[in-house]
Write an enzyme that holds these catalytic residues in place. Structure first.
Site, PDB file in Angstrom:
ATOM      1  N   ARG A  71     -51.830 -74.084   0.833  1.00 52.86           N
ATOM      2  CA  ARG A  71     -50.957 -74.413  -0.449  1.00 52.86           C
ATOM      3  C   ARG A  71     -50.596 -76.254  -0.367  1.00 52.86           C
ATOM      4  O   ARG A  71     -50.311 -76.492   0.607  1.00 52.86           O
ATOM      5  CB  ARG A  71     -49.608 -73.849   0.158  1.00 52.86           C
ATOM      6  CG  ARG A  71     -48.242 -74.189  -0.511  1.00 52.86           C
ATOM      7  CD  ARG A  71     -47.145 -73.492  -0.477  1.00 52.86           C
ATOM      8  NE  ARG A  71     -46.412 -73.223   0.650  1.00 52.86           N
ATOM      9  CZ  ARG A  71     -45.246 -72.848   1.084  1.00 52.86           C
ATOM     10  NH1 ARG A  71     -44.667 -72.331   0.122  1.00 52.86           N
ATOM     11  NH2 ARG A  71     -44.792 -72.883   2.191  1.00 52.86           N
ATOM     12  N   ASP A  87     -38.266 -73.672   8.101  1.00 55.03           N
ATOM     13  CA  ASP A  87     -39.036 -74.566   7.579  1.00 55.03           C
ATOM     14  C   ASP A  87     -38.143 -75.216   6.350  1.00 55.03           C
ATOM     15  O   ASP A  87     -36.996 -75.230   6.414  1.00 55.03           O
ATOM     16  CB  ASP A  87     -40.079 -73.985   6.823  1.00 55.03           C
ATOM     17  CG  ASP A  87     -39.862 -73.111   5.843  1.00 55.03           C
ATOM     18  OD1 ASP A  87     -38.808 -72.917   5.232  1.00 55.03           O
ATOM     19  OD2 ASP A  87     -40.968 -72.321   5.027  1.00 55.03           O
TER      20      ASP A  87
END
Length: 564
Positions: free
Chosen positions: A179, A465
């Protein structure tokens, strides 16, 4: 760091990066990094930047125009102009056999030990993350590229001297997806024609350039490279990615459709563009993913000027909320109609050591969430910790049997009747002082970790996160801006800057007590507190916490200097 300055920690060296014309590297020189930042690799990245930067800038301008419309009262919805695409009978390219089974995927940053453990975890896929789980320092980004190159080659190992243990790959490993960062994030350490490079083109370009040939040599056609694409808001941005892929395939001399990608549907506007996004990427797509945490963040951000759309405590905004369930159901129907995977969301729980009762409770939450996903029709799910893989895998295997996915068996035609109102329904629940405190405590600790190089942080038995930290930030901002009355504790007090200031002071004392005075003193908790407080009380909501915070971790180095 100022370009003209040299600190005592810097030392003059003879080497520097060999760069093509128009490219300037302002990150620290390192011999390992130089194997990634080769002249030809940088030329490939620079060519992508030059070809697509105007398209990226236009896409970001369109985001700003959309935000202006939403702030003036408009609501996102299905585009009448693309109705023919939504109602058409087209399908995407067939899913490659190598990734037909994606029942459980693990995600995490690209540090060396994590890469090895994730590939060995027993998951079907490891998504190596340059985005929400990574603090994008020069060191993290470049070491991540080194680590992934070694992983693709099968040579990666890690000697953990503190444990006297060497980590290396098993014979059977997870398939690797990568990603890159979102379109909005720059790479300030690489200048191309005098301006910072687009971060995602750096991440994609360097990884693709160095690894596409190894994929084909070792594994043959249909084995990648594979990507996850974050933060898109509409099909215009998907078209840019498709053009990037086609350009990369042409330069590399490989077949069209060799690159495959899964798009994270993690912005509210994108849920109304899922067919259109798949259509743009139809030769390169392997599905969509419910990026649930960023999606919640995007709901608040999209409706930042709508005081009638205030969220309850973040722990109450789960997949059983009508707007979240509708989003998941429509994603499944859309993907299966187009012949690709519908991936479920992140299980953020982590195993709780030394507390069997708490651990059992956490695992039960994971099992219920994964059972909901597989019964709904998802083809796979995400986990943040290797300890969750067996439980997740068992649930998907038990409920799916021997088939690798549910593309042909779970069409979800019932979701065809979902409306814009279903996808926009206001979430229900209480807003409490405990919710305000948790947002503040988590937000400050996450920012402190991010500023010191960690983008994935275990806090209170959850893996936090950037996406979950964003929820904490924007929810605090929303509650302060509109003077929310906290009704979950029976107090009836209204949130304002004065109350928030007291909460910050009290939560900082709690953080110091929890982490210990010595760690608190050495960490960047005070700096993080100032930054997070500013973000929560700003008159205007910043689009991304990480975009502002990025300026605090950029380290420019004069050519020929290295930290030694």
């Amino acid at each position: 760091m100022d370009l003209g300055n040299r600190t005592p920690s810097m030392k003059r060296i003879d080497s520097h990066y060999d760069v093509p014309e128009g490219v300037d590297i302002r990150g620290r020189y390192d011999e390992e990094f130089a194997k990634i930042l080769t002249r030809d690799a940088l030329k490939f990245v620079a060519d992508l930047q030059r070809e697509f930067r105007s398209h990226v800038k236009y896409a970001l301008e369109c985001r700003r125009e959309a935000k202006k419309r939403y702030n003036e009262g408009a609501l996102p919805g299905f585009d009448p102009a693309t109705r023919r695409i939504r109602e058409g009978e087209w399908v995407c390219a067939s899913v490659p056999p190598a990734v037909s089974d994606r029942k459980v995927e693990i995600t995490g940053p690209v540090d060396r030990k994590m890469v090895i453990n994730a590939l060995n975890s027993g998951a079907k896929v490891f998504m190596a993350d340059f985005e929400d789980a990574l603090s994008p320092s020069w060191e993290n980004l470049m070491r991540g590229q080194v680590n992934l190159k070694d992983a693709v080659a099968g040579t990666i190992s890690f000697n953990d001297k503190s444990r006297n243990k060497v980590y290396k790959l098993n014979d059977q490993t997870a398939k690797l997806f990568v990603r890159p960062r979102g379109w909005h994030l720059p790479e300030a350490h690489i200048l191309i024609d005098g301006e910072p490079a687009t971060g995602c083109l750096v991440d994609f370009g360097l990884y693709f350039y160095h690894n596409h040939a190894t994929f084909r040599a070792n594994q043959g056609a249909g084995f990648g490279p594979f990507f996850y694409l974050p933060k898109m808001e509409n099909s215009r941005e998907a078209r840019i990615w498709n053009n990037v892929f086609e350009r990369a395939e042409k330069v590399a001399g490989i077949e069209r459709g060799s690159i495959r990608a899964t798009v994270l549907i993690e912005t509210l506007p994108a849920v109304f563009q899922m067919d259109e996004i798949l259509y743009e990427l139809r030769d390169h797509s392997v599905g969509l993913n419910c990026g649930r945490w960023d999606y919640i963040f995007s709901y608040v951000k999209t409706f930042q000027a709508h005081p009638d759309r205030l969220l309850p405590d973040r722990i109450l905004v789960g997949m059983t909320q009508h707007f979240m369930k509708s989003y998941s159901d429509l994603l499944i129907r859309t993907c299966h109609k187009r012949g690709v995977h519908a991936m479920g969301g992140m299980a953020a729980q982590i195993p709780v050591k030394d507390d069997p009762v708490a651990n059992d409770a956490a695992m039960e939450l994971v099992r219920k969430d994964k059972l909901r996903e597989v019964v709904a029709g998802h083809d796979g799910t995400w986990a943040a910790h290797p300890g969750l893989i067996p439980a997740c895998m068992e649930i998907f295997n038990t409920n799916m049997g021997n088939v690798p996915n549910q593309i042909k068996t779970m069409k979800r035609e019932d979701a065809a009747n979902l409306t814009e109102q279903d996808l926009l329904q206001i979430p229900r629940g209480t807003r409490s002082m405990d919710g305000l405190r948790l947002n503040t405590r988590v937000g400050i600790q996450y920012v402190a970790a991010w500023l010191t190089g960690s983008g994935s942080v275990p806090l209170y038995n959850l893996m936090e996160d950037a996406a979950t930290a964003e929820i904490s930030r924007v929810q605090n901002w929303q509650w302060i801006k509109y003077g929310v009355e906290l009704n979950g504790d029976g107090l009836g007090v209204k949130v304002n800057k004065e109350l928030f200031g007291r909460v910050v002071e009290e939560e900082m004392a709690r953080i110091e007590k929890e982490v210990g005075k010595e760690k608190f003193k050495k960490g960047m908790y005070k700096e993080a507190c100032k930054f997070f407080t500013k973000q929560c009380t700003s008159p205007i909501l910043d689009d991304f916490l990480t975009l502002d915070a990025y300026n605090h971790i950029v380290m420019h180095h004069p050519r020929g200097l290295s930290n030694l």
